[in-house]
Design an enzyme around this catalytic site. Structure first.
Site, PDB file in Angstrom:
ATOM      1  N   HIS A   1      -4.623   1.740  -0.327  1.00 26.50           N
ATOM      2  CA  HIS A   1      -4.967   2.896   0.505  1.00 26.50           C
ATOM      3  C   HIS A   1      -6.318   2.767   1.170  1.00 26.50           C
ATOM      4  O   HIS A   1      -6.698   3.627   1.953  1.00 26.50           O
ATOM      5  CB  HIS A   1      -4.937   4.165  -0.339  1.00 26.50           C
ATOM      6  CG  HIS A   1      -5.987   4.219  -1.410  1.00 26.50           C
ATOM      7  ND1 HIS A   1      -6.034   3.301  -2.428  1.00 26.50           N
ATOM      8  CD2 HIS A   1      -7.012   5.058  -1.623  1.00 26.50           C
ATOM      9  CE1 HIS A   1      -7.056   3.595  -3.220  1.00 26.50           C
ATOM     10  NE2 HIS A   1      -7.668   4.650  -2.748  1.00 26.50           N
ATOM     11  N   CYS A   2      -7.066   1.697   0.882  1.00 26.73           N
ATOM     12  CA  CYS A   2      -8.439   1.602   1.399  1.00 26.73           C
ATOM     13  C   CYS A   2      -8.666   0.412   2.314  1.00 26.73           C
ATOM     14  O   CYS A   2      -8.982   0.573   3.488  1.00 26.73           O
ATOM     15  CB  CYS A   2      -9.425   1.534   0.226  1.00 26.73           C
ATOM     16  SG  CYS A   2      -9.660   3.096  -0.635  1.00 26.73           S
ATOM     17  N   ILE A   3      -8.535  -0.795   1.788  1.00 22.70           N
ATOM     18  CA  ILE A   3      -8.998  -1.975   2.513  1.00 22.70           C
ATOM     19  C   ILE A   3      -8.279  -2.187   3.846  1.00 22.70           C
ATOM     20  O   ILE A   3      -8.920  -2.561   4.827  1.00 22.70           O
ATOM     21  CB  ILE A   3      -8.889  -3.237   1.628  1.00 22.70           C
ATOM     22  CG1 ILE A   3      -9.660  -3.021   0.325  1.00 22.70           C
ATOM     23  CG2 ILE A   3      -9.468  -4.448   2.353  1.00 22.70           C
ATOM     24  CD1 ILE A   3      -9.559  -4.177  -0.638  1.00 22.70           C
TER      25      ILE A   3
END
Length: 451
Positions: free
Chosen positions: A283-285
């Site tokens: 969900h981030c990188i």
């Protein structure tokens, strides 16, 4: 009691804490606050999630149902779809998705809708904290004006002389640092960065989070706290892009990039290992760097490292498909009509998390080339419709020797620990390994192709 909520109030017990978004970030946070004696209400629009939570059930693999049920039975945790109950909370924490849209630009619709849900229920001296990853300026430029529409004010103030700034409610940003499946660092062990719209807001949020984490790190503003989260993930994105590019060069040079990385990692200073793969997931990188590159355009600034890293990482599934096509060709097979089994659809090993998984793109690309596709993943017995993909017709096939032998190629996309790679290689005609999962398999012969 509402008008008596000074910043020090949030260091106390028996607080009523509302957490909006009961997913991979919000649910662990809710349970952690319940662990230390707070009374937590989870808010979500998904009625199925709410029903399961109130029944003491879990829908996230690494969060045990026993823990949820313990706090439900102890009256420390409950969940609801009724957002009017936000007015009863002392603190409201926002943990909603911040994806990219089809043009790879920030989609803040979830944050905006959440702020609009809070606004009519906002009470004097409530604390509101945004945890969702976003670009610097979101809290003060988007969330603050929405919350102030009801007449309560939270003045922007920082620096010398701002300590006594009066505020009607508290607003802060504290980026989530959740790493699903990480057994070494849980929420309690990871320091929490906090930045407030004004000093009172920052202090209120710091007092709250100090109860559940090992250390609270204060920064000067919500913008600084928002930038901290982006820097953390841009650092990882750029370094993963570096090793993904070096992997492709190493393949041409007949070098084992994993051997090179592991050997370099023996240096006790100045080096940190990152490993290549079939593309970025989570969900981030894959998402966060583009939030900053988008915002940078407002300042006439080109974030060239971010853009280049994004290009390299986005291209990795295409590289994998090209390698698979070449491997089939060497076995006198065309990808069109070939039976291909994708092993692992989660974005990383040993988690039940599909967010931004490169396996979804691999399935799309291989399907477009005419391959006959199946998948296996011990964490996903069936797939479902997602934001950008619909594989609701697919179910995980059993990983038996007979089934493995039916496929022209087995593609290892996620290196789950539950897989027996010796048996997979033994019973497969061809294995394309994107994770170096077969490194310890002795009888590989010419079956295994690394890419």
């Amino acid at each position: 009691m509402g008008t008596d909520r000074k910043p020090e109030f949030f260091a106390g017990k028996e607080l009523k804490i509302g957490i909006i978004g009961c997913g991979y970030v919000g649910l662990p946070l809710a349970l952690r606050f319940a662990d230390v004696g707070q009374v937590v209400t989870g808010f979500d629009t998904d009625e199925q999630k709410i029903t399961k939570l109130n029944a003491g059930q879990s829908y996230i693999q690494h969060i045990p149902a026993d823990k949820i049920n313990h706090h439900v039975q102890g009256k420390r945790f409950s969940a609801t779809t009724d957002f009017s109950r936000l007015r009863d909370m002392d603190a409201i924490l926002i943990c909603v998705p911040t994806p990219l849209d089809e043009r790879r630009e920030p989609d803040l619709s979830y944050v905006e809708m959440t702020a609009q849900s809070i606004a009519p229920n906002l009470q004097r001296h409530q604390l509101v904290v945004l945890e969702s990853t976003t670009y610097p300026g979101t809290t003060e430029e988007l969330v603050l004006p929405i919350l102030e529409k009801g007449g309560l004010r939270c003045p922007l103030a920082k620096g010398e002389g701002s300590e006594n700034t009066a505020t009607d409610f508290y607003l802060a940003f504290s980026p989530e640092r959740e790493d699903p499946g990480n057994k070494q660092f849980g929420l309690a062990q990871i320091p929490k960065v906090v930045g407030g719209i004004n000093p009172a807001s920052c202090q209120a949020a710091m007092n709250l989070y100090a109860q559940i984490v090992s250390k609270v790190v204060q920064v000067s503003s919500t913008r600084a706290a928002e930038m901290v989260k982006l820097l953390e993930n841009i650092f990882r994105c750029v370094n993963i892009a570096l090793v993904n590019e070096l992997k492709q060069l190493s393949l041409r040079m007949d070098l084992d990039i994993w051997e090179v990385i592991d050997s370099a990692a023996t240096k006790p200073f100045g080096f940190m290992p990152f490993y290549p793969g079939p593309g970025l997931g989570g969900h981030c990188i894959p998402v966060d760097p583009f939030y900053l590159s988008w915002k940078a355009r407002e300042y006439d600034f080109a974030t060239r490292f971010i853009e280049l890293a994004g290009e390299i990482n986005t291209a990795m599934p295409y590289h994998v498909v090209d390698a698979l096509v070449a491997a089939l060709n060497a076995h006198e097979k065309s990808v069109k009509g070939s039976k291909i089994l994708v092993l692992g659809v989660a974005y990383k090993k040993d988690v039940d998390d599909l967010r931004e998984s490169p396996s979804m793109k691999l399935l799309e690309l291989l399907s477009a080339r005419g391959a006959q596709l199946d998948y296996n993943d011990p964490y996903f017995p069936a797939l479902f419709k997602m934001r950008h993909y619909d594989y609701s017709h697919m179910k995980s096939v059993d990983l038996t020797p007979q089934n493995l032998a039916r496929y022209d190629c087995v593609l290892i996309a996620t290196d789950h620990s539950k897989y027996d790679y010796d048996e997979i290689v033994k019973n497969s005609k061809l294995v394309v390994d994107t994770r170096n999962a077969t490194r310890n398999v002795k009888q590989r012969g010419d079956k295994v192709v690394h890419c």
